[in-house]
Design an enzyme around this catalytic site. Structure first.
Site, PDB file in Angstrom:
ATOM      1  N   TYR A  88      -1.791  -0.476  10.354  1.00 51.22           N
ATOM      2  CA  TYR A  88      -1.844  -0.932   8.979  1.00 51.22           C
ATOM      3  C   TYR A  88      -0.630  -0.429   8.158  1.00 51.22           C
ATOM      4  O   TYR A  88       0.174  -1.518   7.219  1.00 51.22           O
ATOM      5  CB  TYR A  88      -3.088  -0.643   8.278  1.00 51.22           C
ATOM      6  CG  TYR A  88      -3.285  -1.005   6.663  1.00 51.22           C
ATOM      7  CD1 TYR A  88      -3.678  -2.141   6.373  1.00 51.22           C
ATOM      8  CD2 TYR A  88      -3.167  -0.116   5.827  1.00 51.22           C
ATOM      9  CE1 TYR A  88      -3.890  -2.561   5.080  1.00 51.22           C
ATOM     10  CE2 TYR A  88      -3.422  -0.373   4.473  1.00 51.22           C
ATOM     11  CZ  TYR A  88      -3.660  -1.437   4.098  1.00 51.22           C
ATOM     12  OH  TYR A  88      -3.993  -1.938   2.933  1.00 51.22           O
TER      13      TYR A  88
ATOM     14  N   SER B 138       0.787  -1.135  -0.082  1.00 47.53           N
ATOM     15  CA  SER B 138      -0.054  -0.003  -0.063  1.00 47.53           C
ATOM     16  C   SER B 138       0.811   1.102   0.191  1.00 47.53           C
ATOM     17  O   SER B 138       1.926   1.222   0.628  1.00 47.53           O
ATOM     18  CB  SER B 138      -0.987   0.202   1.081  1.00 47.53           C
ATOM     19  OG  SER B 138      -1.721   1.044   1.442  1.00 47.53           O
TER      20      SER B 138
END
Length: 250
Positions: free
Chosen positions: A162, A148
């Site tokens: 995350y 990501s």
């Protein structure tokens, strides 16, 4: 077809974790169109996974939908054992993920943080571990980890945990690529930005984020799938250890 090893050609058979929805489902559709047989790994939504598998079969490829908890080594082994019933696995797309708690880290539930780390990093490690064993024994292949843009942006106020896990995925990619290169295995990573999927706690987040992205919009899952397919293909035969950012300029 995929070229692996010392000039040998094998039918591509790719395991995609988190393949029942979002980016994973788009990856399965693209890979099927590009000639891959697929194993669609899913956590709980069997109907959605079977729907993806049916689309793969409709494209003329073979497909299995297999339940898996990627954070459990025995479950990962069962996934790959089931995949082997279709033939030698040639590729893995490490995609299963969860955001975990959304908000400031100081307010986050520890159990939620732990589960997010288990799925987003430990799960990738366990799947890569098994994939490398299988690919090494059968002549090589390729892994693609889905990371990501959060890995470098940090996601403050949303999910710092995350982002930290995804930074670990980037490092996993670089280190493992060097470790297994001489076994004919390539390891690369795609780092998406904000994508229109059901991943977001706020369904309107992609629309809200769009104006702050240099290209002026959030991305589509198919745009990530194209990058994944290229990294698995012979066209990327000299590419390993790369983190390909597909994030609209962020």
């Amino acid at each position: 077809m995929t070229m692996t090893g010392a000039g040998t050609t094998r039918q591509p058979l790719t395991v995609v974790t988190g393949g029942s929805r979002g980016i994973g489902a788009a990856v399965c559709a693209r890979l099927a169109a590009d000639g891959h047989d697929l194993v669609v790994g899913y956590r709980s939504d069997r109907a959605a996974a079977e729907s993806v598998a049916e689309r793969v079969r409709a494209a003329g490829r073979r497909a299995l939908a297999v339940a898996v908890d990627t954070a459990d080594a025995a479950s990962v082994d069962a996934l790959f054992d089931e995949a082997a019933t279709l033939g030698p696995v040639t590729g893995l797309v490490n995609n299963a993920g969860t955001s975990g708690p959304v908000g400031r880290l100081a307010d986050a539930d520890p159990a939620g943080i732990s589960r997010a780390l288990d799925v987003n990093l430990l799960g990738y490690l366990l799947c890569a571990r098994r994939a490398v064993r299988d690919l090494s024994a059968s002549g090589g292949g390729a892994l693609v980890n889905i990371s990501s843009a959060a890995a470098t942006l940090g996601s403050p106020g949303e999910y710092v945990h995350y982002a930290a896990a995804k930074a670990g995925v980037d490092t996993l990619t670089v280190g493992l690529a060097k470790e297994v290169a001489d076994e004919g295995i390539r390891v690369n990573c795609v780092a998406p930005g904000v994508i229109w999927t059901g991943f977001h706690a706020d369904p309107e987040r992609p629309a809200k984020q769009g104006p702050g992205i240099p290209l002026g919009r959030a991305g589509q899952p198919e745009e990530i799938a194209g990058a994944v397919s290229w990294l698995l293909s012979p066209d990327a035969s000299y590419t390993t250890g790369a983190v390909l950012r597909v994030a609209g300029g962020r």
